[in-house]
Design a protein around this motif. Structure first.
Motif, PDB file in Angstrom:
ATOM      1  N   UNK A 136      -4.557   5.230  -1.066  1.00 53.96           N
ATOM      2  CA  UNK A 136      -4.840   4.258  -2.127  1.00 53.96           C
ATOM      3  C   UNK A 136      -5.659   4.902  -3.236  1.00 53.96           C
ATOM      4  N   UNK A 137      -5.158   4.793  -4.464  1.00 52.93           N
ATOM      5  CA  UNK A 137      -5.922   5.180  -5.653  1.00 52.93           C
ATOM      6  C   UNK A 137      -6.431   3.899  -6.291  1.00 52.93           C
ATOM      7  N   UNK A 138      -7.761   3.773  -6.420  1.00 54.48           N
ATOM      8  CA  UNK A 138      -8.348   2.535  -6.940  1.00 54.48           C
ATOM      9  C   UNK A 138      -9.517   2.868  -7.855  1.00 54.48           C
ATOM     10  N   UNK A 139      -9.985   1.834  -8.549  1.00 55.15           N
ATOM     11  CA  UNK A 139     -11.137   1.988  -9.437  1.00 55.15           C
ATOM     12  C   UNK A 139     -10.802   1.603 -10.857  1.00 55.15           C
ATOM     13  N   UNK A 140     -11.773   1.718 -11.732  1.00 57.95           N
ATOM     14  CA  UNK A 140     -11.615   1.338 -13.122  1.00 57.95           C
ATOM     15  C   UNK A 140     -12.896   0.721 -13.637  1.00 57.95           C
ATOM     16  N   UNK A 141     -12.761  -0.270 -14.516  1.00 56.10           N
ATOM     17  CA  UNK A 141     -13.935  -0.931 -15.088  1.00 56.10           C
ATOM     18  C   UNK A 141     -14.345  -2.098 -14.202  1.00 56.10           C
ATOM     19  N   UNK A 142     -15.634  -2.184 -13.920  1.00 55.44           N
ATOM     20  CA  UNK A 142     -16.169  -3.225 -13.038  1.00 55.44           C
ATOM     21  C   UNK A 142     -16.106  -4.588 -13.722  1.00 55.44           C
ATOM     22  N   UNK A 143     -15.534  -5.574 -13.038  1.00 52.26           N
ATOM     23  CA  UNK A 143     -15.495  -6.951 -13.552  1.00 52.26           C
ATOM     24  C   UNK A 143     -16.394  -7.878 -12.750  1.00 52.26           C
ATOM     25  N   UNK A 144     -17.322  -7.293 -11.983  1.00 56.87           N
ATOM     26  CA  UNK A 144     -18.257  -8.102 -11.219  1.00 56.87           C
ATOM     27  C   UNK A 144     -17.655  -8.728  -9.984  1.00 56.87           C
ATOM     28  N   UNK A 145     -16.594  -8.136  -9.437  1.00 58.29           N
ATOM     29  CA  UNK A 145     -15.883  -8.735  -8.310  1.00 58.29           C
ATOM     30  C   UNK A 145     -16.319  -8.112  -6.983  1.00 58.29           C
ATOM     31  N   UNK A 146     -16.055  -8.848  -5.910  1.00 61.76           N
ATOM     32  CA  UNK A 146     -16.452  -8.446  -4.565  1.00 61.76           C
ATOM     33  C   UNK A 146     -15.277  -7.752  -3.866  1.00 61.76           C
ATOM     34  N   UNK A 147     -15.479  -6.516  -3.425  1.00 62.10           N
ATOM     35  CA  UNK A 147     -14.414  -5.754  -2.771  1.00 62.10           C
ATOM     36  C   UNK A 147     -14.484  -5.826  -1.249  1.00 62.10           C
ATOM     37  N   UNK A 148     -15.542  -6.409  -0.698  1.00 60.74           N
ATOM     38  CA  UNK A 148     -15.709  -6.381   0.759  1.00 60.74           C
ATOM     39  C   UNK A 148     -14.572  -7.067   1.527  1.00 60.74           C
ATOM     40  N   UNK A 149     -13.890  -8.110   0.982  1.00 60.48           N
ATOM     41  CA  UNK A 149     -12.763  -8.679   1.739  1.00 60.48           C
ATOM     42  C   UNK A 149     -11.627  -7.688   2.000  1.00 60.48           C
ATOM     43  N   UNK A 150     -11.609  -6.574   1.254  1.00 60.63           N
ATOM     44  CA  UNK A 150     -10.569  -5.571   1.473  1.00 60.63           C
ATOM     45  C   UNK A 150     -10.810  -4.732   2.721  1.00 60.63           C
ATOM     46  N   UNK A 151     -12.041  -4.765   3.256  1.00 58.32           N
ATOM     47  CA  UNK A 151     -12.436  -3.844   4.323  1.00 58.32           C
ATOM     48  C   UNK A 151     -11.480  -3.818   5.518  1.00 58.32           C
ATOM     49  N   UNK A 152     -11.070  -4.964   6.092  1.00 55.36           N
ATOM     50  CA  UNK A 152     -10.180  -4.902   7.268  1.00 55.36           C
ATOM     51  C   UNK A 152      -8.865  -4.181   6.988  1.00 55.36           C
TER      52      UNK A 152
ATOM     53  N   UNK B 250       4.340   8.999   4.025  1.00 55.65           N
ATOM     54  CA  UNK B 250       3.213   8.264   3.447  1.00 55.65           C
ATOM     55  C   UNK B 250       3.615   7.549   2.162  1.00 55.65           C
ATOM     56  N   UNK B 251       2.803   6.562   1.803  1.00 55.40           N
ATOM     57  CA  UNK B 251       2.920   5.875   0.517  1.00 55.40           C
ATOM     58  C   UNK B 251       1.654   6.165  -0.289  1.00 55.40           C
ATOM     59  N   UNK B 252       1.831   6.614  -1.523  1.00 54.87           N
ATOM     60  CA  UNK B 252       0.709   6.743  -2.457  1.00 54.87           C
ATOM     61  C   UNK B 252       0.761   5.538  -3.382  1.00 54.87           C
ATOM     62  N   UNK B 253      -0.263   4.715  -3.294  1.00 52.47           N
ATOM     63  CA  UNK B 253      -0.293   3.441  -4.015  1.00 52.47           C
ATOM     64  C   UNK B 253      -1.420   3.444  -5.035  1.00 52.47           C
ATOM     65  N   UNK B 254      -1.069   3.332  -6.310  1.00 44.57           N
ATOM     66  CA  UNK B 254      -2.064   3.145  -7.370  1.00 44.57           C
ATOM     67  C   UNK B 254      -2.229   1.652  -7.586  1.00 44.57           C
TER      68      UNK B 254
END
Length: 469
Positions: free
Chosen positions: A359-375, A425-429
């Motif tokens: 997974x390629x992720x990131x960018x400009x912060x919009x004040x969102x919560x990423x913790x639900x992605x953990x599982x 594998x899958x490379x996902x942006x």
């Protein structure tokens, strides 16, 4: 073309030289108004763009922070573009003097010569609009959609279309008072733009404004699988059509199984169920199933035949940046999901794959919560590569749930992803954030039609040493 009553010889100021505003100026000139275009940017940057699109001598343009107050003397109305500073002093002065202050969306929607179908929601708007347009066009209808051009472009068509489809952003809804779409498609509600809006409730209330002027004649197509939209249903007047995994008894709507799409339409008091095959359906993800259900239900409500829907299903392809298959190199599949600008959208995209994911992720912060992605990160992502302004924050929240790398540029992220990949594998942006500056700078250098992700993939044959944190 007849001059529109109420605009001829009127002095009108348009604030902001964005693409939609330029189309409005063009329309006002045709209607005989005396138009001034105001933008706080530099004249040497903006004027050449205006010269390409607007007739010389037919309007006035004013630039910079110090605008001559005479521009606003005897003005009949001011049309404000999205993103134009709301604290611009002339706006409140003019409002106090009784001048009509109008949003760009209000002006456009009240001057369209065709019914307006408004598509609103956090994600899925462009894909749904594209599908509806394809289905209606296949049925022989002339349709304009603001996918490649701003909604205001519909004002300048040589012939009025049968339908105008508008994907409506929350930013364009700010300050709207007159917007009254004939049809509304509401895709979903997730937390978004919390860097701009104080709370999730404030953001949701803004989306809810799409129903401000709804009447018993309004037809709304709603996602019955979205808890927020279900809670809003009672306050939405007019006819309601639902799409979801299962449609409540008594409602017309759409639902799908693994192999089929079902649409239930009531015509002349007679309810009929239609079934389309998904054998040739190419788009991955639950969210794209929802987009398809919404589109089929809407298009058939607007007169498309079921065979037109089937034709589009069999021949559709994904839009750029929407879980789009880009290329396969040495049995490694690359997918561009750059439109996934909120964590919930990344969740849906991760669920679309059974293969190991980089997974390629990131960018400009919009004040969102990423913790639900953990599982899902723990279960499905073998490597995560973070880039952009928000990379440190995302790393703190979910970086410990897989092998994670922080890199300096988008190019390095793509190259490292390929270096870490193995066959199958899958490379996902799928950024989960707003676009970071480098990606859009690269896009503008290449032209709007070229995808930077695709270009970088074509260059990965010669991997180089990377600065990995």
């Amino acid at each position: 073309m007849a001059v529109t009553a109420g605009l001829k010889d009127k002095k009108i100021v348009v604030l902001g030289a964005q693409k939609g505003a330029i189309e409005i100026v063009k329309y006002l000139i045709k209607k005989g108004a005396r138009v001034s275009l105001v933008d706080q940017g530099a004249a040497e940057l903006i004027q050449p763009q205006l010269d390409e699109k607007l007739p010389a001598g037919k309007y006035e343009a004013f630039f910079g922070n110090e605008i001559d107050p005479k521009v606003f003397v005897d003005v009949e109305r001011i049309i404000v573009s999205p993103n134009f500073p709301t604290n611009f002093a002339a706006i409140e002065v003019a409002r106090s003097a009784g001048v009509i202050i109008e949003t760009e969306l209000d002006f456009v929607s009240t001057h369209l010569a065709a019914p307006l179908l408004a598509i609103v929601g956090t994600k899925g708007k462009s894909t749904t609009a594209s599908l509806i347009r394809a289905m209606l066009k296949k049925s022989g209808k002339d349709v304009f959609a603001n996918i490649e051009a701003p909604l205001a472009s519909a004002l300048n068509l040589s012939k009025a279309p049968d339908m105008v489809i508008g994907t409506i952003s929350p930013l364009s809804l700010e300050g709207c008072k007159a917007l009254a779409p004939d049809y509304v498609v509401f895709t979903n509600v997730y937390d978004d733009h919390l860097d701009r809006y104080t709370t999730a409730e404030q953001y949701q209330n803004l989306l809810k404004e799409i129903f401000r002027n709804a009447t018993e004649e309004t037809i709304s197509v709603l996602n019955a699988g979205d808890a927020t939209l279900l809670n809003w249903m009672a306050m939405v007047p007019g006819k309601k059509l639902l799409f979801s995994a299962a449609v409540p008894e008594g409602f017309s709507g759409a639902w799908s199984t693994r192999t089929d799409l079902h649409v239930r339409i009531t015509t002349g008091g007679v309810q009929k169920d239609h079934q389309a095959s998904l054998k040739n359906y190419k788009m991955r993800g639950v969210h794209n199933r929802e987009n398809l259900m919404a589109a089929a239900l809407t298009a058939m409500t607007l007169g498309a035949k079921f065979e037109d829907v089937q034709h589009v299903i069999d021949n559709l392809s994904t839009l750029t940046g929407r879980l789009e298959f880009v290329k396969r190199i040495n049995s490694v599949a690359f997918y561009n999901d750059s439109a996934a600008t909120v964590p919930h959208a990344v969740t849906i995209s991760l669920k679309a794959f059974a293969e190991p994911i980089i997974l390629i992720a990131g960018g400009r912060d919009k004040g969102l919560d990423f913790t639900p992605l953990a599982p899902l990160i723990r279960q499905r992502v073998k490597n995560m590569i973070l880039v952009g302004e928000a990379k440190e924050k995302v790393n703190r929240m979910i970086g410990d749930f897989t092998e994670t790398f922080l890199v300096g540029t988008f190019e390095e992220a793509v190259l490292l992803a390929y270096q870490k990949s193995r066959s199958g594998d899958v490379i996902l942006f799928s950024p989960g954030c707003a676009g970071f500056e480098e990606y859009h700078t690269k896009a503008s250098e290449l032209s709007e039609e070229v995808d930077p992700f695709r270009v970088l993939i074509s260059q990965i044959a010669q991997p180089r040493r990377l600065n990995v944190l």
